[in-house]
Scaffold this motif. Sequence first.
Motif, short mmCIF file in Angstrom:
data_model
loop_
_atom_site.label_atom_id
_atom_site.label_comp_id
_atom_site.label_asym_id
_atom_site.label_seq_id
_atom_site.Cartn_x
_atom_site.Cartn_y
_atom_site.Cartn_z
N PRO A 1 0.84 -1.21 0.00
CA PRO A 1 0.00 0.00 0.00
C PRO A 1 0.87 1.26 0.00
CG PRO A 1 -0.18 -1.19 2.10
CD PRO A 1 0.75 -1.98 1.25
N GLY A 2 0.33 2.33 -0.56
CA GLY A 2 1.00 3.63 -0.47
C GLY A 2 1.62 4.12 -1.76
N LEU A 3 1.61 3.30 -2.81
CA LEU A 3 2.19 3.79 -4.07
C LEU A 3 1.15 4.61 -4.84
CD1 LEU A 3 4.38 0.86 -5.42
CD2 LEU A 3 4.66 2.33 -3.42
N GLY A 4 1.62 5.69 -5.46
CA GLY A 4 0.71 6.58 -6.18
C GLY A 4 0.71 7.94 -5.53
N GLU A 5 0.68 8.97 -6.36
CA GLU A 5 0.69 10.33 -5.85
C GLU A 5 -0.72 10.90 -5.96
OE1 GLU A 5 3.60 12.01 -4.81
OE2 GLU A 5 4.41 9.99 -4.92
N PRO A 6 -1.16 11.62 -4.99
CA PRO A 6 -2.52 12.15 -5.04
C PRO A 6 -2.74 13.13 -6.19
CG PRO A 6 -1.56 12.48 -2.87
CD PRO A 6 -0.46 12.05 -3.79
N ILE B 1 -4.15 5.71 -4.79
CA ILE B 1 -3.02 5.16 -4.04
C ILE B 1 -3.24 3.68 -3.82
CG2 ILE B 1 -1.82 5.27 -1.81
CD1 ILE B 1 -2.61 8.28 -1.76
N LEU C 1 10.05 4.32 -6.08
CA LEU C 1 11.12 5.27 -5.75
C LEU C 1 10.55 6.59 -5.24
CD1 LEU C 1 13.75 4.68 -8.61
CD2 LEU C 1 13.49 3.49 -6.43
N ARG C 2 9.45 7.02 -5.84
CA ARG C 2 8.82 8.26 -5.36
C ARG C 2 8.30 8.09 -3.94
NH1 ARG C 2 5.29 10.38 -10.55
NH2 ARG C 2 4.97 12.20 -9.23
N PHE C 3 7.75 6.92 -3.66
CA PHE C 3 7.29 6.64 -2.30
C PHE C 3 8.45 6.71 -1.31
CE2 PHE C 3 6.76 3.65 1.19
CZ PHE C 3 5.55 4.05 1.74
N LYS C 4 9.55 6.06 -1.69
CA LYS C 4 10.71 6.05 -0.80
C LYS C 4 11.20 7.47 -0.51
CE LYS C 4 14.30 3.46 -1.57
NZ LYS C 4 15.33 2.89 -2.49
N ALA C 5 11.19 8.31 -1.54
CA ALA C 5 11.69 9.67 -1.36
C ALA C 5 10.87 10.44 -0.32
CB ALA C 5 11.67 10.41 -2.70
N GLN C 6 9.55 10.41 -0.47
CA GLN C 6 8.73 11.25 0.42
C GLN C 6 8.34 10.54 1.72
OE1 GLN C 6 4.97 12.70 -1.13
NE2 GLN C 6 4.85 14.35 0.36
N CYS C 7 8.02 9.27 1.63
CA CYS C 7 7.43 8.58 2.79
C CYS C 7 8.31 7.46 3.33
CB CYS C 7 6.06 8.03 2.41
SG CYS C 7 4.91 9.28 1.84
N GLY C 8 9.47 7.24 2.72
CA GLY C 8 10.30 6.09 3.13
C GLY C 8 11.14 6.41 4.36
N ALA D 1 -6.10 4.33 2.12
CA ALA D 1 -4.87 4.46 1.32
C ALA D 1 -4.02 5.64 1.79
CB ALA D 1 -5.23 4.59 -0.15
N TYR D 2 -4.66 6.77 2.10
CA TYR D 2 -3.91 7.91 2.59
C TYR D 2 -3.23 7.57 3.91
CZ TYR D 2 -4.99 11.66 -0.73
OH TYR D 2 -5.05 12.46 -1.85
N ALA E 1 -2.34 4.65 4.92
CA ALA E 1 -1.25 3.70 4.67
C ALA E 1 -0.03 4.42 4.11
CB ALA E 1 -1.72 2.62 3.70
N LYS E 2 -0.27 5.41 3.29
CA LYS E 2 0.85 6.12 2.66
C LYS E 2 1.51 7.10 3.61
CE LYS E 2 2.02 8.91 -1.43
NZ LYS E 2 2.67 7.96 -2.32
N GLY F 1 5.79 17.89 -1.91
CA GLY F 1 6.75 16.80 -1.71
C GLY F 1 7.29 16.71 -0.29
N PRO G 1 7.76 15.49 3.28
CA PRO G 1 7.40 14.26 3.99
C PRO G 1 6.33 14.52 5.04
CG PRO G 1 9.78 14.40 3.74
CD PRO G 1 9.21 15.72 3.29
N PRO G 2 5.49 13.53 5.30
CA PRO G 2 4.42 13.71 6.28
C PRO G 2 4.93 13.64 7.72
CG PRO G 2 4.39 11.48 5.41
CD PRO G 2 5.47 12.23 4.64
N LEU H 1 16.17 14.00 -0.57
CA LEU H 1 15.07 13.14 -1.02
C LEU H 1 15.48 12.34 -2.26
CD1 LEU H 1 11.92 15.42 -0.52
CD2 LEU H 1 13.02 13.87 1.10
N LYS I 1 17.54 9.47 -1.06
CA LYS I 1 16.71 8.42 -0.47
C LYS I 1 16.05 7.56 -1.55
CE LYS I 1 13.65 9.27 2.72
NZ LYS I 1 12.55 10.09 3.27
N ALA I 2 15.60 8.22 -2.60
CA ALA I 2 14.89 7.49 -3.66
C ALA I 2 15.80 6.44 -4.31
CB ALA I 2 14.37 8.47 -4.72
#
Lengths: 360, 360, 360, 360
Positions: free
Chosen positions: A220-225, A288, A353-360, B110-111, B113-114, D29, D31-32, D353, D356-357
């Motif tokens: 879960p979590g892949l995809g940008e809003p 997402i 990779l985008r997920f890792k950058a922002q949320c990883g 989804a939000y 989870a992300k 972009g 991070p949360p 970022l 990280k990616a």
Amino acid sequence: MPGNSFGQLLRYTSWGESHGPAIGCVVDGVPPKLPLTEADIQHWLDRRRPGTSRFTSQRREPDTVRILSGVFEGVTTGAPISLQIENVDQRSRDYSDIKDRFRPGHADFAYDAKYGVRDYRGGGRASARETAMRVAAGAIARKVLQAGIGKSLTVRGAMVRMGPHEIDRGRWDWKVVEKNPFWCPDAVSAKDWEGKLDEARKAGSSLGAVVEVVATGVPPGLGEPVYDKLDAALAHALMGINAVKGVEIGDGFAGSALPGEEAHDEMRMKGGKVTFLSNRAGGTLGGISTGQDIVARIAVKPTSSLLIPRKGVTTDGKEVDVVTKGRHDPCVGIRAVPVAEAMMALVLADHWLRFKAQCG
Amino acid sequence: MPGNSFGQLLRYTSWGESHGPAIGCVVDGVPPKLPLTEADIQHWLDRRRPGTSRFTSQRREPDTVRILSGVFEGVTTGAPISLQIENVDQRSRDYSDIKDRFRPGHADFAYDAKYGVRDYRGGGRASARETAMRVAAGAIARKVLQAGIGKSLTVRGAMVRMGPHEIDRGRWDWKVVEKNPFWCPDAVSAKDWEGKLDEARKAGSSLGAVVEVVATGVPPGLGEPVYDKLDAALAHALMGINAVKGVEIGDGFAGSALPGEEAHDEMRMKGGKVTFLSNRAGGTLGGISTGQDIVARIAVKPTSSLLIPRKGVTTDGKEVDVVTKGRHDPCVGIRAVPVAEAMMALVLADHWLRFKAQCG
Amino acid sequence: MPGNSFGQLLRYTSWGESHGPAIGCVVDGVPPKLPLTEADIQHWLDRRRPGTSRFTSQRREPDTVRILSGVFEGVTTGAPISLQIENVDQRSRDYSDIKDRFRPGHADFAYDAKYGVRDYRGGGRASARETAMRVAAGAIARKVLQAGIGKSLTVRGAMVRMGPHEIDRGRWDWKVVEKNPFWCPDAVSAKDWEGKLDEARKAGSSLGAVVEVVATGVPPGLGEPVYDKLDAALAHALMGINAVKGVEIGDGFAGSALPGEEAHDEMRMKGGKVTFLSNRAGGTLGGISTGQDIVARIAVKPTSSLLIPRKGVTTDGKEVDVVTKGRHDPCVGIRAVPVAEAMMALVLADHWLRFKAQCG
Amino acid sequence: MPGNSFGQLLRYTSWGESHGPAIGCVVDGVPPKLPLTEADIQHWLDRRRPGTSRFTSQRREPDTVRILSGVFEGVTTGAPISLQIENVDQRSRDYSDIKDRFRPGHADFAYDAKYGVRDYRGGGRASARETAMRVAAGAIARKVLQAGIGKSLTVRGAMVRMGPHEIDRGRWDWKVVEKNPFWCPDAVSAKDWEGKLDEARKAGSSLGAVVEVVATGVPPGLGEPVYDKLDAALAHALMGINAVKGVEIGDGFAGSALPGEEAHDEMRMKGGKVTFLSNRAGGTLGGISTGQDIVARIAVKPTSSLLIPRKGVTTDGKEVDVVTKGRHDPCVGIRAVPVAEAMMALVLADHWLRFKAQCG
């Protein structure tokens, strides 16, 4: 950016024309230290290669890929990976008669209108030959996903309709897919389609197709809003495949006919985790991924090259009947299967990779 | 780039949550010296505004747009245009009960989870409220197109199916579209749909839709080959609209069932110009516009917010029945019409600028 | 996007390592119908080629470029142009002793820290060999500029300081530049530098340089406000050249020491046109070109590869003295001249296309 | 992309003119779950604010920032953060006399040449007022860096030369920086500069500056090879600041005058770790951070607005003497300090970022 690149963080750029000396691509942003060999890529290219059955183009291309950069002592270095395939069986003579005419359903007219010049040999840049590089890049995307997410991740495609002939989804068997020339998951349909496609081919006609691609093991979590929803990224990737004119995620058009109470995936707890009781959404909510299978379907129009004469015009404005001899796929949907798989893998790897950058 | 921007040369970035103080967007890359007023934008926003009939959300939002930059003495200056709409009727209390639960069909799960955090008020960033900014930006895109291409360019949408109820395309009349609350081009269907939607609304259910968007007057040559085909750019733009799960260009899925000799648009000369005898391709060849009408269709799933209880879970893992009271559109497809128009206008304007850069 | 691409609308991506089978690049976004041959590109590559005097690396590379796509019957087609140069004289044995050590001033340590793996042969991806592709892409940029703006546009570079030895600007003569191995515009300094560089080379030392690049015939209006000012784009492009550690536009650092009344370019009318009485700004105001010459200067640090032993460490943490034999440029500033020219041409061509898109 | 955005993964877009209703930016972009309040941003804005001493513009702007989106219950949500500052003290009357003239050293002529229209009030989009948003965005970048890398990371700037007056680096004390109106690290120079700048101001003149920015605690591995080297990204960011005409990393221009054996940073082992014996490179090798301090310097030209008459022209081609009354900074280098810090923080956060990616 011009239109020959795809992806943001796993970014690849393809080049080459159907009858130039070679085609190739550069894949940038690949994480370092992934094991990668030419054989890893060749495996997927071989699935797409023309000339493997009477149902695909008889052009004989070994499609042997070379890695020219970015891999050292068997692993990726983080530098751009340059892949290249020589065009061997070019037979330019097949195409000399199309130099001066716009063929119906082909890109000839539009390229001429846009650029005022066009490499007419075999469709030039608009040829489906370019899709070999998508498959090659997709092979790298699979490596990225498996290294990052795990071996359980799979991306598989199947042809679920040929022309108007639907499969019976009750007979779906992924094992069957590899055992027939159509990537058909229903053994009965696969058998039936042989006759149907032979018939079309002999009549000088062609057939369209619907292809379904499914990814399992996506976290879960892949995809940008908002604008780069996973659905939107997949639509972009899949609609960009030659001859594709429709994309659905999950229930797609059929789902829009249902009443609200039947259209959404309900949730229960199972072993302490949220689980969904159905997958009408095709694996996303709000764009997402939810951890469910990602499911997409594409509509592929019938091959434009036909022996049945069609009305076209010449570049200097004469009306002509166009008959395309050459060597063509009677159903381009067949070769769209590995290409669609590759595009889904590329989208998922990029969004990983985008997920890792922002949320990883 | 993160996912809240759209377009390359006509680039806009939107921001804001359903129940924050305001929503807005920044539109960059607009050519200078285009006349532009707040009224020009308000015109299109008013078409999308909630609360205008009993068939859309009863949230009362005047949706008054302000231009905060990029326009001076009535014309664009080439600087980024900042648009802003205050959220007036926020009524946060309606939504307090959804704070701790994941609603089926909504982005909640989804939000979470992300991001591990989520503005739950009214759907936060995932709310369809954001689409007001797409309409606002789309109004500017129309200005760009009309200044660059001409007044003959139009982008119009219509709802062609509500739930399972199709229009009769033989009765299509663009004038009818503006005269019913459904943007339906068939007066008979429009009448019929009133009852159908009232019924669904009263039952606490909802309906999906199919929306068609058509651009006329588009010159040939727009669209980038290979990965940013006009088809692909439209698919990206349209699939990114809330609740959309399918996109077709031209004949789409139906076209893939036809035999090759019926599936492509034949050409003849007319008045010294190439003309097409049909428009099955939806206005593109090889992903590049041909001068024919650009035709796209989207599948919109039924509204997820229902009075009929559906199975959901709480954020701490309890199973619950979810009933969503609040104020909701019984058919979000209605408001998807002006949004889909706006997205097509944005795609065309962006590709117009890209065309000018390389081929102008 | 990963870091191996440059430009937005004239976008190129380079690939390849110093001792891999080949290096190459893909140039996308080139306008169609520009005449282009391999000889057009080879002309500029030959100026940069190593081994042409005793003052550059004795590596023998013919640097023969091949065009693999995007050109048909002598003109560009608008499709991506793939350029490739085989690495002929690789002599990997020269570099085997650097496999296990981090050399001072080289990228070894940083690449290892970032990627955990590194193609150590000849510097791998960090080698100045990559700059051959910048020169090749720059040759295409010049074509774009000349087709779009006119033949009067020139982009020329010169070395204005070698180590601490400045030229006398009063003797500046562009004709002299092509007639000495230093691209020095002052014949007296050029003569003098021969001895100076021989001395450094024999001592196993090296020298830095300052290179100046000048574009004439640039129309007003190029450059994007705020973040992509022409100054900023040039700084990005030029600081990205290997060994460059400083960039100035116009008067640069010296200009910041002047009082306000001496620091800005005054204007008068001449023949009905605005003219400037000086060019302290280096051709831009507010980051946008004014029609004056664009003038930039770069500081190039001395070559890191030295025969004089320097303190380094091994990859497993032992302290060592590093002596680099191999074949190296005693002053990399020499070869930086054609590279800097190419980068300025690429920036101008990219901004020319951006100008056309928004303001054309 | 148009030029009003910066960064790839931490991407922000600014908007607004000097005398429009407001200025603002959108930061995407982020991070949360990062704690973020308006006070966190205000802290940095207050350092840049005009009117705080007699050495900066007497425009009275409280510069109170509002967060309009992307933060919920005190933490970032991963959604775009919209920041806005109202323009309070606009006093448009000060500027009415510049409507019809091109002032030397200002962007007037270039904007007019590019766009054919221009918001002349206070410099419009070209005004240094825009840099307030860079400082605001930079405050968020600092949060991203501290959450990702740690509290030990600092980004600090200082003015090291005012006009021709250099500091004595032997007296450098960061604590002194906050205690004088020049951000000068040398208390003796700071005292001396008061008289110097008063003198210039009274004479209707202005002074330039050199500003140095230093980041500590940056981990090795940040920066993309080849075209987006950390050096290149910093040069892009810093050269894009209003009035900046030169950028150096590490020893910069001075370093290019040294012989090779003195120009590079030697390495030894210390406590089992690689350490450098000097920092001539300014913290990067091959464009990638090494763990040393990142050190950059910028040249800021003297303020263009002067009471001493300078030769300009009117928009309709008359020669005039230009005297700029208004309220201006006699040395814009002062306010460039917090702006340069912010830009370095933005570059580092974006590259963090990106790291990280691909490599995280």
